[in-house]
Scaffold this motif. Structure first.
Motif, PDB file in Angstrom:
ATOM      1  N   ALA A  16       0.854  -1.183   0.000  1.00  0.00           N
ATOM      2  CA  ALA A  16       0.000   0.000   0.000  1.00  0.00           C
ATOM      3  C   ALA A  16       0.894   1.239   0.000  1.00  0.00           C
ATOM      4  O   ALA A  16       1.894   1.293   0.708  1.00  0.00           O
ATOM      5  CB  ALA A  16      -0.922   0.001   1.209  1.00  0.00           C
ATOM      6  N   LYS A  17       0.525   2.232  -0.824  1.00  0.00           N
ATOM      7  CA  LYS A  17       1.311   3.465  -0.925  1.00  0.00           C
ATOM      8  C   LYS A  17       0.367   4.662  -0.852  1.00  0.00           C
ATOM      9  O   LYS A  17      -0.599   4.746  -1.608  1.00  0.00           O
ATOM     10  CB  LYS A  17       2.094   3.478  -2.241  1.00  0.00           C
ATOM     11  CG  LYS A  17       2.967   4.685  -2.408  1.00  0.00           C
ATOM     12  CD  LYS A  17       3.725   4.640  -3.714  1.00  0.00           C
ATOM     13  CE  LYS A  17       4.565   5.888  -3.867  1.00  0.00           C
ATOM     14  NZ  LYS A  17       5.194   5.948  -5.178  1.00  0.00           N
ATOM     15  N   TRP A  18       0.643   5.577   0.081  1.00  0.00           N
ATOM     16  CA  TRP A  18      -0.164   6.784   0.251  1.00  0.00           C
ATOM     17  C   TRP A  18       0.505   7.928  -0.490  1.00  0.00           C
ATOM     18  O   TRP A  18       1.693   8.180  -0.334  1.00  0.00           O
ATOM     19  CB  TRP A  18      -0.291   7.111   1.738  1.00  0.00           C
ATOM     20  CG  TRP A  18      -0.930   8.430   2.017  1.00  0.00           C
ATOM     21  CD1 TRP A  18      -0.312   9.566   2.467  1.00  0.00           C
ATOM     22  CD2 TRP A  18      -2.312   8.755   1.855  1.00  0.00           C
ATOM     23  NE1 TRP A  18      -1.217  10.568   2.602  1.00  0.00           N
ATOM     24  CE2 TRP A  18      -2.463  10.106   2.226  1.00  0.00           C
ATOM     25  CE3 TRP A  18      -3.425   8.058   1.430  1.00  0.00           C
ATOM     26  CZ2 TRP A  18      -3.675  10.768   2.194  1.00  0.00           C
ATOM     27  CZ3 TRP A  18      -4.645   8.706   1.393  1.00  0.00           C
ATOM     28  CH2 TRP A  18      -4.767  10.042   1.776  1.00  0.00           C
ATOM     29  N   ASP A  19      -0.273   8.626  -1.327  1.00  0.00           N
ATOM     30  CA  ASP A  19       0.223   9.800  -2.048  1.00  0.00           C
ATOM     31  C   ASP A  19      -0.410  11.037  -1.396  1.00  0.00           C
ATOM     32  O   ASP A  19      -1.597  11.315  -1.602  1.00  0.00           O
ATOM     33  CB  ASP A  19      -0.164   9.713  -3.526  1.00  0.00           C
ATOM     34  CG  ASP A  19       0.419  10.851  -4.353  1.00  0.00           C
ATOM     35  OD1 ASP A  19       1.058  11.755  -3.781  1.00  0.00           O
ATOM     36  OD2 ASP A  19       0.213  10.833  -5.585  1.00  0.00           O
ATOM     37  N   PRO A  20       0.359  11.800  -0.587  1.00  0.00           N
ATOM     38  CA  PRO A  20      -0.237  12.938   0.122  1.00  0.00           C
ATOM     39  C   PRO A  20      -0.642  14.082  -0.807  1.00  0.00           C
ATOM     40  O   PRO A  20      -1.571  14.822  -0.495  1.00  0.00           O
ATOM     41  CB  PRO A  20       0.855  13.371   1.103  1.00  0.00           C
ATOM     42  CG  PRO A  20       2.117  12.803   0.573  1.00  0.00           C
ATOM     43  CD  PRO A  20       1.761  11.603  -0.234  1.00  0.00           C
ATOM     44  N   ALA A  21       0.008  14.233  -1.949  1.00  0.00           N
ATOM     45  CA  ALA A  21      -0.336  15.325  -2.860  1.00  0.00           C
ATOM     46  C   ALA A  21      -1.695  15.079  -3.514  1.00  0.00           C
ATOM     47  O   ALA A  21      -2.512  15.987  -3.630  1.00  0.00           O
ATOM     48  CB  ALA A  21       0.745  15.471  -3.930  1.00  0.00           C
ATOM     49  N   LYS A  22      -1.944  13.856  -3.941  1.00  0.00           N
ATOM     50  CA  LYS A  22      -3.215  13.517  -4.605  1.00  0.00           C
ATOM     51  C   LYS A  22      -4.263  12.988  -3.634  1.00  0.00           C
ATOM     52  O   LYS A  22      -5.415  12.810  -4.009  1.00  0.00           O
ATOM     53  CB  LYS A  22      -2.975  12.468  -5.683  1.00  0.00           C
ATOM     54  CG  LYS A  22      -2.107  12.955  -6.819  1.00  0.00           C
ATOM     55  CD  LYS A  22      -1.922  11.865  -7.846  1.00  0.00           C
ATOM     56  CE  LYS A  22      -1.024  12.321  -8.965  1.00  0.00           C
ATOM     57  NZ  LYS A  22      -0.754  11.254  -9.930  1.00  0.00           N
ATOM     58  N   LYS A  23      -3.840  12.706  -2.389  1.00  0.00           N
ATOM     59  CA  LYS A  23      -4.705  12.112  -1.368  1.00  0.00           C
ATOM     60  C   LYS A  23      -5.349  10.818  -1.874  1.00  0.00           C
ATOM     61  O   LYS A  23      -6.559  10.636  -1.829  1.00  0.00           O
ATOM     62  CB  LYS A  23      -5.766  13.104  -0.908  1.00  0.00           C
ATOM     63  CG  LYS A  23      -5.183  14.355  -0.296  1.00  0.00           C
ATOM     64  CD  LYS A  23      -5.813  14.645   0.984  1.00  0.00           C
ATOM     65  CE  LYS A  23      -5.143  15.884   1.570  1.00  0.00           C
ATOM     66  NZ  LYS A  23      -5.502  16.092   2.909  1.00  0.00           N
ATOM     67  N   THR A  24      -4.503   9.930  -2.387  1.00  0.00           N
ATOM     68  CA  THR A  24      -4.957   8.622  -2.874  1.00  0.00           C
ATOM     69  C   THR A  24      -4.121   7.525  -2.223  1.00  0.00           C
ATOM     70  O   THR A  24      -2.947   7.718  -1.914  1.00  0.00           O
ATOM     71  CB  THR A  24      -4.829   8.500  -4.404  1.00  0.00           C
ATOM     72  OG1 THR A  24      -3.461   8.676  -4.771  1.00  0.00           O
ATOM     73  CG2 THR A  24      -5.695   9.499  -5.127  1.00  0.00           C
ATOM     74  N   LEU A  25      -4.764   6.402  -2.044  1.00  0.00           N
ATOM     75  CA  LEU A  25      -4.098   5.211  -1.529  1.00  0.00           C
ATOM     76  C   LEU A  25      -4.091   4.187  -2.656  1.00  0.00           C
ATOM     77  O   LEU A  25      -5.145   3.872  -3.222  1.00  0.00           O
ATOM     78  CB  LEU A  25      -4.843   4.646  -0.311  1.00  0.00           C
ATOM     79  CG  LEU A  25      -4.257   3.380   0.303  1.00  0.00           C
ATOM     80  CD1 LEU A  25      -2.926   3.693   0.970  1.00  0.00           C
ATOM     81  CD2 LEU A  25      -5.226   2.774   1.294  1.00  0.00           C
ATOM     82  N   SER A  26      -2.918   3.691  -3.022  1.00  0.00           N
ATOM     83  CA  SER A  26      -2.787   2.672  -4.066  1.00  0.00           C
ATOM     84  C   SER A  26      -2.369   1.366  -3.409  1.00  0.00           C
ATOM     85  O   SER A  26      -1.305   1.294  -2.780  1.00  0.00           O
ATOM     86  CB  SER A  26      -1.742   3.080  -5.107  1.00  0.00           C
ATOM     87  OG  SER A  26      -2.147   4.250  -5.769  1.00  0.00           O
ATOM     88  N   VAL A  27      -3.205   0.351  -3.559  1.00  0.00           N
ATOM     89  CA  VAL A  27      -2.932  -0.964  -2.978  1.00  0.00           C
ATOM     90  C   VAL A  27      -2.622  -1.918  -4.129  1.00  0.00           C
ATOM     91  O   VAL A  27      -3.468  -2.149  -4.993  1.00  0.00           O
ATOM     92  CB  VAL A  27      -4.142  -1.474  -2.157  1.00  0.00           C
ATOM     93  CG1 VAL A  27      -3.816  -2.808  -1.506  1.00  0.00           C
ATOM     94  CG2 VAL A  27      -4.563  -0.453  -1.129  1.00  0.00           C
TER      95      VAL A  27
END
Length: 184
Positions: free
Chosen positions: A163-174
């Motif tokens: 799981a990776k959190w992208d704070p700029a886009k506010k998305t979580l990619s699993v």
């Protein structure tokens, strides 16, 4: 084409589908002389034994709890928002696949190794407030603002995801490895 040749072929066909136990001669009154799908072939194939179902405690019970796999336990609405999400597929491609055309891979999802679930969480403050639970057939995400329980389109390895959190886009990619039960 000769009529006698056609008649010989028809008689040969009739002997193939004729029941060997049936006596030659005219059929008995009230019986049908035509073969049915059930009368063609060996008789021992008709006596197939079907195993009896396992005994159940309650006769009205359809299934037992131990027969269910990966049950999503919180399907109720508690007022939290359901975030938008999408399924993406990843495929490992190298130079032999791309330039030499030596691979059997195609651009469809059947040749993909990974399933990526991208979840948009615009009101989330950070990854620390997210609670993620991944099983082989479903994904469950909860936070103070969001709640998501979804069944996955493929069986995945729930123990080895990333799981990776992208704070700029506010998305979580699993990213989850797809488990293929039957090779093509």
């Amino acid at each position: 084409m000769d009529i006698s040749h056609f008649a010989e072929e028809f008689r040969a066909l009739a002997t193939l589908i004729k029941d060997p136990d049936e006596a030659d001669g005219p059929p008995a009154p009230g019986t049908v002389s035509r073969p049915t799908p059930g009368s063609i072939g060996p008789k021992e194939l008709l006596n197939v034994k079907v195993p009896a179902p396992k005994a159940r405690n309650d006769p009205k019970e359809i299934w037992r709890e131990d027969e269910l796999q990966d049950v999503v336990e919180d399907e109720y609405d508690d007022g939290r928002e359901t975030p938008s999400y999408e399924f993406l597929y990843k495929q490992a491609v190298d130079t032999a696949d791309n330039f030499l055309g030596m691979s059997m891979k195609d651009p469809s999802s059947t040749s993909c190794e990974d399933l990526v679930v991208r979840i948009e969480l615009p009101k989330a403050q950070g990854a620390s407030e997210l609670d993620l639970d991944v099983k082989d057939t479903y994904l469950k995400l909860s936070s103070p603002q969001y709640k998501l329980s979804i069944h996955l389109p493929h069986k995945v390895d729930g123990e080895r995801g990333k799981a990776k959190w992208d704070p700029a886009k506010k998305t979580l990619s699993v990213t989850l490895r797809i488990i293929r039960d039957e090779p093509f």
